[in-house]
Structure formats: C-alpha cells, structure tokens
Motif scaffolding. Structure first.
Motif, PDB file in Angstrom:
ATOM      1  N   ASP A 107       0.850  -1.248  -0.090  1.00 39.80           N
ATOM      2  CA  ASP A 107       0.100   0.087   0.165  1.00 39.80           C
ATOM      3  C   ASP A 107       0.834   1.426   0.062  1.00 39.80           C
ATOM      4  N   ILE A 108       1.709   1.391   1.049  1.00 34.28           N
ATOM      5  CA  ILE A 108       2.522   2.763   1.217  1.00 34.28           C
ATOM      6  C   ILE A 108       3.452   3.038   0.147  1.00 34.28           C
ATOM      7  N   LEU A 109       4.021   1.908  -0.296  1.00 31.70           N
ATOM      8  CA  LEU A 109       5.002   1.986  -1.505  1.00 31.70           C
ATOM      9  C   LEU A 109       4.314   2.539  -2.673  1.00 31.70           C
ATOM     10  N   LEU A 110       3.063   1.921  -2.956  1.00 26.63           N
ATOM     11  CA  LEU A 110       2.497   2.423  -4.223  1.00 26.63           C
ATOM     12  C   LEU A 110       1.944   4.111  -4.191  1.00 26.63           C
ATOM     13  N   ALA A 111       1.577   4.312  -2.847  1.00 27.94           N
ATOM     14  CA  ALA A 111       1.055   5.462  -2.639  1.00 27.94           C
ATOM     15  C   ALA A 111       2.177   6.737  -2.662  1.00 27.94           C
ATOM     16  N   ILE A 112       3.525   6.217  -2.026  1.00 26.57           N
ATOM     17  CA  ILE A 112       4.658   6.782  -2.238  1.00 26.57           C
ATOM     18  C   ILE A 112       5.017   7.313  -3.828  1.00 26.57           C
ATOM     19  N   ALA A 113       4.789   6.189  -4.497  1.00 29.54           N
ATOM     20  CA  ALA A 113       5.210   6.527  -5.917  1.00 29.54           C
ATOM     21  C   ALA A 113       4.103   7.175  -6.702  1.00 29.54           C
ATOM     22  N   LEU A 114       3.024   7.255  -6.372  1.00 27.62           N
ATOM     23  CA  LEU A 114       1.977   8.066  -7.046  1.00 27.62           C
ATOM     24  C   LEU A 114       2.126   9.594  -6.531  1.00 27.62           C
ATOM     25  N   MET A 115       2.552   9.665  -5.183  1.00 31.53           N
ATOM     26  CA  MET A 115       2.803  11.047  -4.749  1.00 31.53           C
ATOM     27  C   MET A 115       4.028  11.693  -5.673  1.00 31.53           C
ATOM     28  N   ALA A 116       4.940  10.635  -5.721  1.00 28.58           N
ATOM     29  CA  ALA A 116       5.980  11.367  -6.625  1.00 28.58           C
ATOM     30  C   ALA A 116       5.621  11.946  -7.969  1.00 28.58           C
ATOM     31  N   SER A 117       4.721  11.427  -8.426  1.00 31.28           N
ATOM     32  CA  SER A 117       4.058  11.786  -9.867  1.00 31.28           C
ATOM     33  C   SER A 117       3.140  13.024  -9.606  1.00 31.28           C
ATOM     34  N   LEU A 118       2.358  13.039  -8.672  1.00 25.41           N
ATOM     35  CA  LEU A 118       1.129  13.816  -8.671  1.00 25.41           C
ATOM     36  C   LEU A 118       1.650  15.054  -7.796  1.00 25.41           C
ATOM     37  N   GLY A 119       2.740  14.862  -6.802  1.00 20.28           N
ATOM     38  CA  GLY A 119       3.236  16.170  -6.209  1.00 20.28           C
ATOM     39  C   GLY A 119       2.587  16.318  -4.686  1.00 20.28           C
ATOM     40  N   PRO A 120       3.316  16.638  -3.720  1.00 20.94           N
ATOM     41  CA  PRO A 120       2.866  16.902  -2.380  1.00 20.94           C
ATOM     42  C   PRO A 120       1.613  17.689  -2.286  1.00 20.94           C
ATOM     43  N   SER A 121       0.454  17.511  -1.861  1.00 21.12           N
ATOM     44  CA  SER A 121      -0.786  18.226  -1.272  1.00 21.12           C
ATOM     45  C   SER A 121      -1.817  17.336  -0.940  1.00 21.12           C
ATOM     46  N   ALA A 122      -2.590  17.886   0.189  1.00 20.00           N
ATOM     47  CA  ALA A 122      -3.710  17.176   0.579  1.00 20.00           C
ATOM     48  C   ALA A 122      -4.523  16.163  -0.510  1.00 20.00           C
ATOM     49  N   ARG A 123      -4.978  17.026  -1.700  1.00 14.47           N
ATOM     50  CA  ARG A 123      -5.936  16.393  -2.477  1.00 14.47           C
ATOM     51  C   ARG A 123      -5.239  15.507  -3.169  1.00 14.47           C
ATOM     52  N   ASN A 124      -3.910  15.358  -3.462  1.00 11.48           N
ATOM     53  CA  ASN A 124      -3.220  14.328  -4.242  1.00 11.48           C
ATOM     54  C   ASN A 124      -3.185  13.078  -3.161  1.00 11.48           C
ATOM     55  N   VAL A 125      -3.054  13.293  -1.917  1.00 13.65           N
ATOM     56  CA  VAL A 125      -2.759  12.259  -0.977  1.00 13.65           C
ATOM     57  C   VAL A 125      -4.049  11.532  -1.003  1.00 13.65           C
ATOM     58  N   ILE A 126      -5.310  12.280  -1.032  1.00 11.96           N
ATOM     59  CA  ILE A 126      -6.610  11.506  -1.244  1.00 11.96           C
ATOM     60  C   ILE A 126      -6.737  10.788  -2.435  1.00 11.96           C
ATOM     61  N   LEU A 127      -6.081  11.381  -3.563  1.00 13.60           N
ATOM     62  CA  LEU A 127      -6.316  10.618  -4.819  1.00 13.60           C
ATOM     63  C   LEU A 127      -5.399   9.247  -4.508  1.00 13.60           C
ATOM     64  N   ALA A 128      -4.158   9.450  -4.346  1.00 11.21           N
ATOM     65  CA  ALA A 128      -3.274   8.503  -4.216  1.00 11.21           C
ATOM     66  C   ALA A 128      -3.894   7.383  -3.342  1.00 11.21           C
ATOM     67  N   LEU A 129      -4.333   7.621  -2.156  1.00  9.22           N
ATOM     68  CA  LEU A 129      -4.680   6.375  -1.269  1.00  9.22           C
ATOM     69  C   LEU A 129      -6.117   5.943  -1.775  1.00  9.22           C
ATOM     70  N   SER A 130      -6.875   6.809  -2.341  1.00  7.48           N
ATOM     71  CA  SER A 130      -8.107   6.039  -2.981  1.00  7.48           C
ATOM     72  C   SER A 130      -7.750   5.076  -4.040  1.00  7.48           C
ATOM     73  N   PHE A 131      -6.955   5.465  -4.854  1.00  7.38           N
ATOM     74  CA  PHE A 131      -6.431   4.539  -5.994  1.00  7.38           C
ATOM     75  C   PHE A 131      -5.841   3.117  -5.144  1.00  7.38           C
ATOM     76  N   VAL A 132      -5.176   3.129  -4.100  1.00  8.11           N
ATOM     77  CA  VAL A 132      -4.477   2.127  -3.606  1.00  8.11           C
ATOM     78  C   VAL A 132      -5.721   1.258  -2.884  1.00  8.11           C
ATOM     79  N   TYR A 133      -6.712   1.788  -2.293  1.00  7.39           N
ATOM     80  CA  TYR A 133      -7.713   1.162  -1.448  1.00  7.39           C
ATOM     81  C   TYR A 133      -8.846   0.727  -2.313  1.00  7.39           C
ATOM     82  N   THR A 134      -9.082   1.298  -3.476  1.00  5.85           N
ATOM     83  CA  THR A 134     -10.286   0.717  -4.218  1.00  5.85           C
ATOM     84  C   THR A 134     -10.569  -0.752  -4.505  1.00  5.85           C
TER      85      THR A 134
END
Lengths: 313, 294
Positions: free
Chosen positions: B139-166
């Motif tokens: 989970d966390i590794l995929l979220a980290i990798a997605l954050m690398a592409s999306l850039g740090p922000s609250a909205r992107n954290v939500i996007l990345a974690l939603s993708f991981v847990y769907t």
C-alpha cells in the motif's frame, strides 16, 4: 502437480502485466511534461525536446511501453537521473539492509504472533484471550514509524543501551549488526504481529475442534502434548499463507522504518528519489517489490506441498 | 407533504429506527460503543479545533521554544515555540478529512467496479486481474510512488490513497454480488418482472451493504495511517500545514531535547485508528455473526 504449477505460472502473467502497466504509467500521470518536470523550470526548450527524444517520450505510448517492458525484462531498468548509474545497480546496493530488516522484522512478528495466538486459543474466552486480542488490536493501530521513534527515545536516548540509528551489515559481525537492528526490527515486527496473532488463534481453534484431538485427549495425553504435538503442527500450515501475505506489509513497513532509523535500504532510496523526482529509480523499486510479492506468494502456495502431504491439486 | 407522511409511517414499518438500531448495536457489542465514543471525541476535537486550541497553531513564540509539557502548554512546544496541543487539534482536521474522503471515493469506485465484475463475467476476468495487480504493491510504497508523480498536497494524498484502496472494496462487493445474485429472492424479483437496475439497487446493493460498511471502516483507519506515513516521510501534505505525521517528522530532529513533539500526535493516531478498528470489528461481529473470530 506439474499441470497445476504451469497453470499457476500462466495465471501470474496478467497480474504481472498489470503491475508493469501501473509502474509504467507512474511517469505519465505527472501533470505536464515529464521531461520538463525532470529538468526543472530553468531548462531551455531545446534541452527539454532533446530529453524527450532520449527518453522516447515523443513516441506513441504503446510503443514506449513495449520498449520499456522489453528492457525491464532484460534487467535494464534505466538510468538514475540523479546518480547517473543503472537503476538495477542502485537497487542491488540498497537491497541488503532492507532484506535483513524484513527478515528480522518477520522474526519478531512470528516470535510475538505465534505464542500469543496459541495462548489466546488454548485459554479461549478467558482474560488471557481478551488480553491477547487487545494486544493484537493495539499492534495494528500503532504506526511503525512512531513506535520506532518511541523506542529510540526509551532505549537509545534515555537508557543509552542501543544505537539510535545507522546500519552495520551482518558481514561485519553479527553482534554489532544485531545491536543496530533490534529496535528497527521491533518497530517493524510489532504492527505486523497482530495479523499473525489472529490467524494463529483461529487456525488453532479450528484444529482443536477436530476428532483426532478428542481422541488424543481421550487416550490420556496431557493438554500440553495435545496442543504442541498434535494441534499446533497442523495449525501452522495456514499460517504460512499469512507469512506470504505479510510480505507486502513488511516491505511497506520497512520502507517507512528505514527512514526512522537511517538504514541505507530501498526505503531510503525510494523516498530520496521522490524528493529528487528521480522517476526511473522509483519505477524500478516499485516494479521489483511488486514482482517479488507475486513470486513469493506463489512460492508459499507451493510450499504447502512440502509441509502438508494431504494437499493435492 | 408526501415525504413527511413517509417519514411518519416508516418507524411503524416493522423496521427499527436509527436510534433503536444504534442502541441494539452498542448493547450487543460493547466495543462498538467504545469506538463510537472515542471517534466522536476526535471528530469534535477536529470540528471545534479553533475554539479548543489555546494558541494559534502557526503562531511563533521563540522564547518559549522546546518547552516541555506544562499548564501553559499541556503538550509542550516545538522548536519555534508553537503549541503542540493546538497543532495536534488542527492535525485532527486533516487526518479525519483525508480518512473520510479516501473512504468515500474508494468505496464509491469499489462499488462500481465490484458491481460490474459481479454481473458481467467478461469484464470480471479483466477487471479483477487489474485489481489483483494493484494489490500486489505494498500500500504505502504504491502511495509513495503515486505521490512522486502527483506532487505533495492534501488533494493528491486523497487521490493516491483512494487508488490504492479501491481494489479492497471492489473485491468485497464482487464477492457479495456473486453470492446474492444466486439467491432465490433475486430469481423471484426477476420472475415478477423487476428490471436489472431495480434488482441491483433494491436487492443486491442493499444486501451487500454489511461487508462494505465493515470494509469502509477499516479503510478509514488504513487511510489515516497512510496519510500519517506519507506526511512523516515528507511526500504527503506539505509541512507548513499541521498534520499528525508531519509534526512527528518535525519532532524527529529534536528527539533528545523535546520528545513530546513526536509523542503526542502519535498517541492521537493510535487512539483514532484503534477506535476505528474496534468499530469495524464490532460491526463485523454484529452484522454477520458467522464471520466472527470464534
């Protein structure tokens, strides 16, 4: 058996393909031009265009993917943008601490999880059972990085018993290495032990309900002999599955834990690569870990044959 | 008019009202009550953070820097003299918002994917492989990798974690749909001429609600832990915004002089996640006694 093995291997292919597509797309979901992002805002337009051409970004996506996958299958994961060396070499250099930490962490998780789970099942519905389940619950709620920091405060800062951070490979002396690994392994092992506690408990309870356990008791065996010689050996087989499934959580936890204890492993590599926007390294690490997860879980399933002769496919 | 009439009639429909249901739940499984009370406390703390905080979470007070817990600063202060209690209270806002937003979007997406997979065998074969593929990443590794592409922000954290847990929701929904679609009451509904859409909405979705609710509770807990880890690593929500993970990471530098900076927000994470897990476990036992860990 052989047919089953071949079937399982083929079933892996679509999953691995999805893994590859997700990893490949990581670079392409960046808002804007990846080449521009890689070079930064100061780069001139010709520089960006040149990099775009070098990376093949000017070609259609399916072509890019096929080329990328072809290279990845040959072990060529690209070149690190920051360190300017092959990503595969970068990963290999950082693999040691992560593997060592994961193995120690799994050891801690099993050392806590199996005994606590056994106690919980044997003394079912007693206060010991309640306590064990409460421990499992608490373990699952504690972030490994916070547990790690708390352990540093207690054992490194206040008591001064253990070093607070750093890494010594087992090759440089087991005792020295262990001193550096004890705290990270506990920080990683405790959160991962809760699933093992619950699995051991329910698996052992399942087995304890069997007729042969009643037979063993009826012929006068003591409770301890029944639990350890008859029940636990059979209950441990399903626990193998959890160990396989724990791998993902273990790797994820290791990534975070390494950053608490400054272990120079994959986790540090990937986080510093995110901060440097070094996409090939991130892609390489993620691809390798996901592939390892898929392969390890297949291996665990196959281990069933060795452990449990009743399993036949 | 009509809505009021319905509202008046409903409780006499033989179905218990919300209050009665809640009472029965708490009575049957006491952990549900414990979880709910602690969660309500965290939610109130987040909601009324501006009123409850003794200080502005961003106000600097350099003479009071690295001050230990005391009456004036119950949780102590950080290296800029900022009040840790106030920062922890404001951190609850971020943490809960991310947790709830991730749960909402992952559940919505998961229900769609699960329904499609459960009703269309062809789509099932493809989509479930995709879900398996996503679940092969930690989970966390995929979220980290997605954050690398999306850039740090609250909205992107939500996007990345939603993708991981769907995929977790999708799996649960798919499993429930497959079981329910084979039930006789679904055949009966079809026999009396109910449309596919009606059967899905009125029968399949309603009856698969229990496992989805349980899963959603756990996903809130995972998402809060995930956000904390991402922010701790410096790839989540930018450090100017007080988040629990961010404050802990900041305290890491001052572990020797000021351990309280990291201790208190961490305790807040443990408390929130623990109460969510209690709630999820209790709900699972209450809603489906067969699944109970015996």
């Amino acid at each position: 058996m052989l047919g089953y093995l071949i079937g399982r291997l083929f079933a892996l292919l679509p999953v691995l393909l999805v893994v590859a597509v997700v990893v490949f797309m990581l670079v392409h979901v960046t808002p804007g031009d990846p080449a521009r992002v890689l070079l930064g805002q100061d780069a001139t337009e010709p520089q960006v265009a040149a990099l775009r051409h070098d990376l093949g970004l000017d070609r259609p996506l399916p072509v890019q993917f096929t080329l990328w996958l072809g290279r990845a299958l040959h072990g060529d994961l690209g070149t690190s943008l920051f360190l300017r060396m092959p990503v595969s070499r970068d990963i290999v250099q950082h693999l040691g601490p992560t593997v060592t930490l994961s193995v120690f962490g799994l050891g801690v998780a099993l050392l806590i999880g199996i005994p606590v789970g056994v106690v919980s099942a044997v003394f079912r519905n007693s206060w010991l059972d309640q306590l064990s389940l409460a421990l499992a619950m608490l373990g699952a709620a504690v972030p490994s990085f916070w547990l790690g920091l708390s352990l540093i405060i207690l054992f490194a800062v206040d008591l001064g018993w253990l070093p607070s951070s750093g890494y010594q490979s087992p090759a440089s002396g087991l005792w020295l290495s262990a001193q550096y690994l004890v705290l990270p392994a506990i920080a990683l092992g405790v959160p991962n032990s809760s699933l093992i506690i619950r699995f051991t408990r329910s698996s052992l309870l399942d087995v304890l309900g069997n007729d042969y356990i009643r037979t063993a008791r009826a012929k006068g065996l003591r409770g301890r002999a029944v639990v350890f010689r008859h029940a636990l050996r059979n209950a441990l087989v399903p626990i193998l599955t959890v160990v396989g499934l724990t791998f993902a959580a273990l790797m994820g936890g290791a990534v975070v834990t390494e950053n608490v204890f400054s272990l120079p492993g994959i986790g540090q590599l990937v986080v510093s690569s995110v901060l440097r926007r070094d996409y090939p390294v991130i892609q390489g690490v993620v691809l390798m870990v996901a592939t390892a997860y898929v392969v390890i879980n297949l291996a665990v399933d196959l281990l069933y044959f060795a452990v449990d002769p009743r399993v036949r496919y | 008019m009509a809505a009021q009439a319905v509202a008046r009639v409903l409780p006499h429909d033989g179905r218990p009202g919300v209050g009665a249901l809640l009472w029965r739940m708490v009575h049957r499984r006491r952990v549900i009550g414990v979880g709910l009370v602690v969660l309500a406390a965290v939610a109130l703390a987040a909601l009324f953070a501006p009123l409850l905080s003794p200080y502005d979470p961003a106000s600097l007070d350099v003479p009071a820097r690295l001050h230990g817990p005391a009456w004036s600063h119950p949780f102590g202060t950080d290296e800029f003299g900022r009040d840790i209690l106030s920062r922890t209270l404001f951190g609850a806002r971020l943490s809960l918002t991310v947790g709830l937003a991730v749960t909402a979007s992952a559940t919505a997406a998961g229900i769609v994917v699960g329904l499609v997979c459960g009703t269309n065998p062809r789509a099932d074969r493809v989509l479930m492989r995709v879900m398996d593929g996503i679940m092969a990443f930690p989970d966390i590794l995929l979220a980290i990798a997605l954050m690398a592409s999306l850039g740090p922000s609250a909205r992107n954290v939500i996007l990345a974690l939603s993708f991981v847990y769907t995929p977790r929701v999708a799996r649960v929904v798919r499993g429930a749909v497959l079981v329910i679609a084979a039930q006789e009451y679904v055949d009966a509904a079809r026999a009396v001429g109910a449309s596919a859409a009606r059967i899905l909405a009125r029968h399949v979705l309603v009856n698969s609600a229990s496992p989805v609710i349980v899963q959603a509770t756990f996903i809130t807990a995972y998402a809060m832990l995930g956000e904390a880890a991402l922010s701790f690593l410096g790839v989540g929500i930018p450090p100017q915004i007080p988040t629990w993970g961010g404050i802990i990471s900041q305290g890491q530098v001052y572990l020797r002089q000021a351990p309280w900076i990291s201790i208190f927000p961490g305790a807040a994470i443990v408390l929130s996640v623990l109460s969510l897990n209690l709630l999820g476990d209790g709900l699972r036992d209450f809603l489906d006694p067969r699944l109970r860990y015996t």
